[in-house]
Design a protein around this motif. Structure first.
Motif, mmCIF file in Angstrom:
data_model
loop_
_atom_site.group_PDB
_atom_site.id
_atom_site.type_symbol
_atom_site.label_atom_id
_atom_site.label_comp_id
_atom_site.label_asym_id
_atom_site.label_seq_id
_atom_site.Cartn_x
_atom_site.Cartn_y
_atom_site.Cartn_z
ATOM 1 N N ARG A 196 0.809 -1.297 0.010
ATOM 2 C CA ARG A 196 0.002 -0.086 0.014
ATOM 3 C C ARG A 196 1.087 1.324 -0.003
ATOM 4 N NH1 ARG A 196 -1.674 -1.072 5.135
ATOM 5 N NH2 ARG A 196 -0.175 -2.747 5.086
ATOM 6 N N GLN A 197 2.096 1.194 0.295
ATOM 7 C CA GLN A 197 3.188 2.224 0.158
ATOM 8 C C GLN A 197 2.993 3.115 1.331
ATOM 9 O OE1 GLN A 197 3.965 3.941 -3.489
ATOM 10 N NE2 GLN A 197 4.013 2.094 -4.784
ATOM 11 N N LEU A 198 2.278 2.664 2.254
ATOM 12 C CA LEU A 198 2.084 3.591 3.491
ATOM 13 C C LEU A 198 3.007 3.222 4.776
ATOM 14 C CD1 LEU A 198 -1.683 3.178 4.049
ATOM 15 C CD2 LEU A 198 -0.727 4.999 3.150
ATOM 16 N N TRP A 199 3.316 4.238 5.438
ATOM 17 C CA TRP A 199 4.008 4.155 6.431
ATOM 18 C C TRP A 199 3.098 4.449 7.664
ATOM 19 C CZ3 TRP A 199 8.560 1.891 5.943
ATOM 20 C CH2 TRP A 199 9.208 1.793 4.688
ATOM 21 N N VAL A 200 3.767 4.088 8.969
ATOM 22 C CA VAL A 200 2.987 4.494 10.155
ATOM 23 C C VAL A 200 3.125 5.950 10.433
ATOM 24 C CG1 VAL A 200 3.148 2.185 11.265
ATOM 25 C CG2 VAL A 200 5.014 3.852 11.577
ATOM 26 N N ASN A 201 2.512 6.384 11.285
ATOM 27 C CA ASN A 201 2.372 7.943 11.522
ATOM 28 C C ASN A 201 3.284 8.042 12.917
ATOM 29 O OD1 ASN A 201 2.091 10.560 12.338
ATOM 30 N ND2 ASN A 201 -0.249 10.298 12.549
ATOM 31 N N PHE A 202 4.597 8.611 12.616
ATOM 32 C CA PHE A 202 5.325 8.760 13.807
ATOM 33 C C PHE A 202 5.138 10.058 14.677
ATOM 34 C CE2 PHE A 202 8.120 6.007 10.980
ATOM 35 C CZ PHE A 202 8.429 5.111 11.821
ATOM 36 N N ARG A 203 4.124 10.632 14.549
ATOM 37 C CA ARG A 203 3.540 11.851 15.327
ATOM 38 C C ARG A 203 2.633 11.256 16.137
ATOM 39 N NH1 ARG A 203 2.669 13.691 10.309
ATOM 40 N NH2 ARG A 203 4.562 14.063 9.186
ATOM 41 N N SER A 204 2.333 10.038 16.039
ATOM 42 C CA SER A 204 1.058 9.608 16.935
ATOM 43 C C SER A 204 1.810 9.020 18.244
ATOM 44 C CB SER A 204 0.423 8.389 16.384
ATOM 45 O OG SER A 204 -0.414 7.708 17.235
ATOM 46 N N PRO A 205 1.325 9.107 19.330
ATOM 47 C CA PRO A 205 1.722 8.599 20.697
ATOM 48 C C PRO A 205 1.621 6.994 20.593
ATOM 49 C CG PRO A 205 0.060 9.954 21.269
ATOM 50 C CD PRO A 205 0.377 10.175 19.680
ATOM 51 N N LEU A 206 0.646 6.487 20.058
ATOM 52 C CA LEU A 206 0.339 5.117 19.962
ATOM 53 C C LEU A 206 1.680 4.289 19.169
ATOM 54 C CD1 LEU A 206 -3.579 5.195 19.090
ATOM 55 C CD2 LEU A 206 -2.189 5.366 21.395
ATOM 56 N N ILE A 207 2.282 5.113 18.307
ATOM 57 C CA ILE A 207 3.443 4.308 17.712
ATOM 58 C C ILE A 207 4.647 4.640 18.505
ATOM 59 C CG2 ILE A 207 5.051 4.951 15.641
ATOM 60 C CD1 ILE A 207 2.561 3.177 15.041
ATOM 61 N N TRP A 208 4.861 5.605 19.408
ATOM 62 C CA TRP A 208 5.765 5.938 20.127
ATOM 63 C C TRP A 208 5.714 4.720 21.291
ATOM 64 C CZ3 TRP A 208 4.266 11.588 22.031
ATOM 65 C CH2 TRP A 208 4.536 12.182 20.933
ATOM 66 N N ASP A 209 4.147 4.304 21.581
ATOM 67 C CA ASP A 209 4.344 3.193 22.669
ATOM 68 C C ASP A 209 4.816 2.006 21.763
ATOM 69 O OD1 ASP A 209 2.959 3.820 24.874
ATOM 70 O OD2 ASP A 209 1.162 3.126 24.199
ATOM 71 N N VAL A 210 4.532 1.591 20.544
ATOM 72 C CA VAL A 210 4.951 0.301 20.076
ATOM 73 C C VAL A 210 6.408 0.359 20.278
ATOM 74 C CG1 VAL A 210 5.239 -0.905 17.962
ATOM 75 C CG2 VAL A 210 3.021 0.484 18.383
ATOM 76 N N PHE A 211 7.279 1.430 19.911
ATOM 77 C CA PHE A 211 8.738 1.330 20.128
ATOM 78 C C PHE A 211 9.266 1.334 21.274
ATOM 79 C CE2 PHE A 211 10.565 2.069 15.819
ATOM 80 C CZ PHE A 211 9.594 2.437 15.090
ATOM 81 N N ALA A 212 8.369 2.134 22.344
ATOM 82 C CA ALA A 212 8.965 2.176 23.561
ATOM 83 C C ALA A 212 8.685 0.767 24.202
ATOM 84 C CB ALA A 212 8.137 2.998 24.399
ATOM 85 N N VAL A 213 7.503 0.183 23.946
ATOM 86 C CA VAL A 213 7.329 -1.082 24.689
ATOM 87 C C VAL A 213 8.041 -2.291 24.175
ATOM 88 C CG1 VAL A 213 5.555 -2.973 25.285
ATOM 89 C CG2 VAL A 213 5.239 -0.379 25.654
ATOM 90 N N SER A 214 8.397 -2.228 22.627
ATOM 91 C CA SER A 214 9.180 -3.487 22.290
ATOM 92 C C SER A 214 10.612 -3.267 22.531
ATOM 93 C CB SER A 214 8.738 -3.479 20.786
ATOM 94 O OG SER A 214 8.559 -2.367 20.025
ATOM 95 N N THR A 215 11.108 -1.794 22.403
ATOM 96 C CA THR A 215 12.383 -1.573 22.950
ATOM 97 C C THR A 215 12.751 -2.043 24.509
ATOM 98 O OG1 THR A 215 12.855 0.161 21.588
ATOM 99 C CG2 THR A 215 14.208 0.251 23.646
#
Lengths: 430, 145
Positions: free
Chosen positions: A136-155
């Protein structure tokens, strides 16, 4: 300090704890397994019938699942505090708890990671959360706190897992020496052929220090990022600047309570009284007291600022929390988190295991309720009275929550019988 | 034949190690095995810090740059304004950089540790060579070292 216990004694004591599960352990594992199986069945039911079986609906779209997510991520925090921060500060009481606390961090994060997926509804689309080149050539929205969560919790999960495993390596080699047959072979393989030569120790020492240094900022940042899921929005009661430190203090508070909930029975059942002295438990109780004071102070600030700020919506929100539909939960929360822990100022109670155990359970109840009050109350009463509505968790949500406790305790019970629950190497060093 | 000396306490081990070094035995002929890390032994036998710090630095920098660039380049790739924020929103992208600093830094440290300490080592697994609970000092012959 218990320097009088000889090194071979440390090895036998800790490794004996791993032998022959008794009836209490089997009953515990059976109960926890049943709860977990029940939770899984309910999740399957929810997947089959859709999110309608959960109580979340307009206007309260975030309910028990998000409460559970925040609660379990919070539980994880004190594990890292004990293993990384106290390592850097060279706190000697750390060795009594670090292994169990690190295991607790891993299991709590495993459980926490499930809740966004459960809340997602269409769980088979979970990978949309990760940035990857797609059709779909889409990327996640890095301005969204929900994506920060994904990175924070998996890290957080991966770093905690590496830290836990690195701490275990020499102990796995010790366990291999004490076990024969297949179990011994397996421990030896898991220890990666550790022999304790100077080359290994030298890099190991540096590695442990670097991992502690990398993990230390996570103690402050992960729950800050979780708090921004709320604080970055404009909902009354969520949109405040104190959320990050308030959540971090709460996380360490609830995690410390969970360490006591797990370690007090473990110490007794596994006969580790000599290795986990009461002085060390008292030190943990002091952390509990300190964080309780910070949490209590945050409650005062939160309510004080709402009334001082003269923002109509903010004032109504905090009036609603204390006196509205969920006021009973609010006052239980105040009692458990800010009032009862004050008893820890009394030294005799700080050293009473029965008191600490009961208090730790109450603090966990209080901290779960705190997240519930924050998540639900703000959504139930936002700006427009036309948009107001109360939320009641459905049996499916309650069952899945109980199931998460089942998974957590089952994992911990398996841990105490398969891995050394205290760091043998560090106890010898002590 | 290499000589092996066994000790139960770190003090006895270090005393012998110092005695051997004072007697003129070169460091390369001495090998140590320890039940836990002794900084003194490291100073006496090696005397220079572990190179693991380069892995921490390299991994951390790669994680920070990679995380920031990932967020920036994917946003530029499909520029869509969300929440009225600029396409390259520096504060949230720094957050991704920060988290990946920690993640890649830790993982590269772990990989560096395995590389530098030659693990996993199949030798002890095959030869059934256990992790000794005592302090062992091995003094190799001149030619063997």
């Amino acid at each position: 300090m218990n320097n009088d216990i000889s090194a071979p004694q440390v090895e036998t004591d800790v490794l004996t704890a791993m032998r022959r599960p008794g009836p209490a352990w089997l009953t515990g594992l059976g109960l926890a397994g049943l709860l977990f199986a029940g939770g899984l069945a309910l999740w399957a039911y929810q997947i089959m019938h859709g999110m309608g079986v959960a109580g979340i609906t307009h206007p309260v779209g975030w309910g028990v699942y998000i409460t559970d997510f925040v609660f379990w991520v919070g539980i994880a925090h004190s594990g890292t505090l004990i293993s990384a921060v106290l390592f850097i500060f060279r706190a000697r009481f750390r060795t009594s708890f670090n292994r169990a606390a690190e295991a607790m961090t891993i299991f709590a994060l495993m459980v926490a990671g499930l809740f966004p997926l459960i809340h997602l509804g269409r769980v088979w689309r979970f990978y949309y959360l990760f940035p990857y080149p797609n059709q779909r050539q889409l990327w996640v929205n890095f301005r969204s706190p929900l994506i920060w969560d994904v990175f924070a919790v998996s890290t957080y999960f991966l770093v905690s897992l590496v830290f836990f495993y690195v701490g275990l390596m020499p102990d796995l080699a010790i366990a291999a020496r004490h076990r024969s047959g297949r179990a011994g072979k397996l421990y030896r393989i898991l220890s990666l052929g550790w022999t304790g030569n100077l080359r290994q120790w030298r890099h190991y020492g540096r590695l442990y220090m670097f991992l502690a240094a990398f993990a230390t900022p996570l103690v402050a940042s992960v729950h800050s990022i979780v708090s921004w899921d709320f604080a970055v929005s404009i909902i009354p009661g969520w949109h405040t600047t104190i959320f990050a430190p308030y959540f971090v203090a709460g996380a360490i508070f609830s995690g410390t309570a969970m360490v006591l909930t797990l370690v007090i029975p473990m110490r007794r059942v596994l006969n580790l009284q000599e290795h986990i002295p009461i002085d060390h438990i008292e030190a943990i109780a002091k952390i509990l007291l300190l964080t309780s004071l910070i949490v209590g102070f945050s409650y005062v600030i939160e309510h004080g600022m709402a009334f001082y700020g003269e923002n109509l919506f903010e004032m109504e929100q905090f009036r609603f929390r204390a006196l509205g539909h969920y006021s009973l939960l609010f006052w239980i929360m105040i009692m458990c988190n800010a009032v009862l822990p004050l008893l820890l100022f009394i030294r005799r109670l700080r050293r009473s295991l029965a008191f600490l155990f009961v208090l730790s359970l109450l603090v966990n109840v209080g901290m779960w309720l705190e997240r519930f009050v924050i998540v639900v109350c703000s959504l139930a009463r936002d700006f427009d009275p036309y948009n107001w509505g109360n939320y009641l968790p459905s049996p499916v949500e309650c069952g899945i929550t109980l199931g998460s406790f089942g998974l957590f305790f089952a994992a911990f019970l398996v841990f105490v019988k398969t891995l050394p629950v205290l760091s043998i190497t560090e106890l010898k060093e002590r | 034949m290499p000589r092996q000396l066994y000790f139960d306490t770190p003090d006895a081990f270090l005393e012998e190690l110092r005695a051997q070094l004072n007697a003129g035995i070169p460091r390369r002929r001495l090998r140590a095995r320890l039940p836990f890390h002794l900084h003194e032994a490291e100073e006496l036998l090696i005397g220079r810090p572990s190179r693991l710090r380069y892995f921490a630095l390299g991994g951390g920098l790669a994680g920070f740059g990679g995380g920031f660039l990932l967020a920036m380049l994917t946003s530029v790739d499909w520029p869509i304004v969300t929440g009225g924020k600029p396409i390259v929103s520096v504060p949230p992208f720094l957050l991704i950089g920060y988290l990946l600093t920690i993640l890649i830094g830790s993982l590269s440290c772990f990989a560096g540790f395995l590389w530098l300490s030659r693990l996993p080592d199949p030798g002890p697994l095959v030869s059934d060579d256990p992790f000794d609970p005592r302090f062992v000092l091995t003094i190799n012959d001149e030619e063997a070292s």
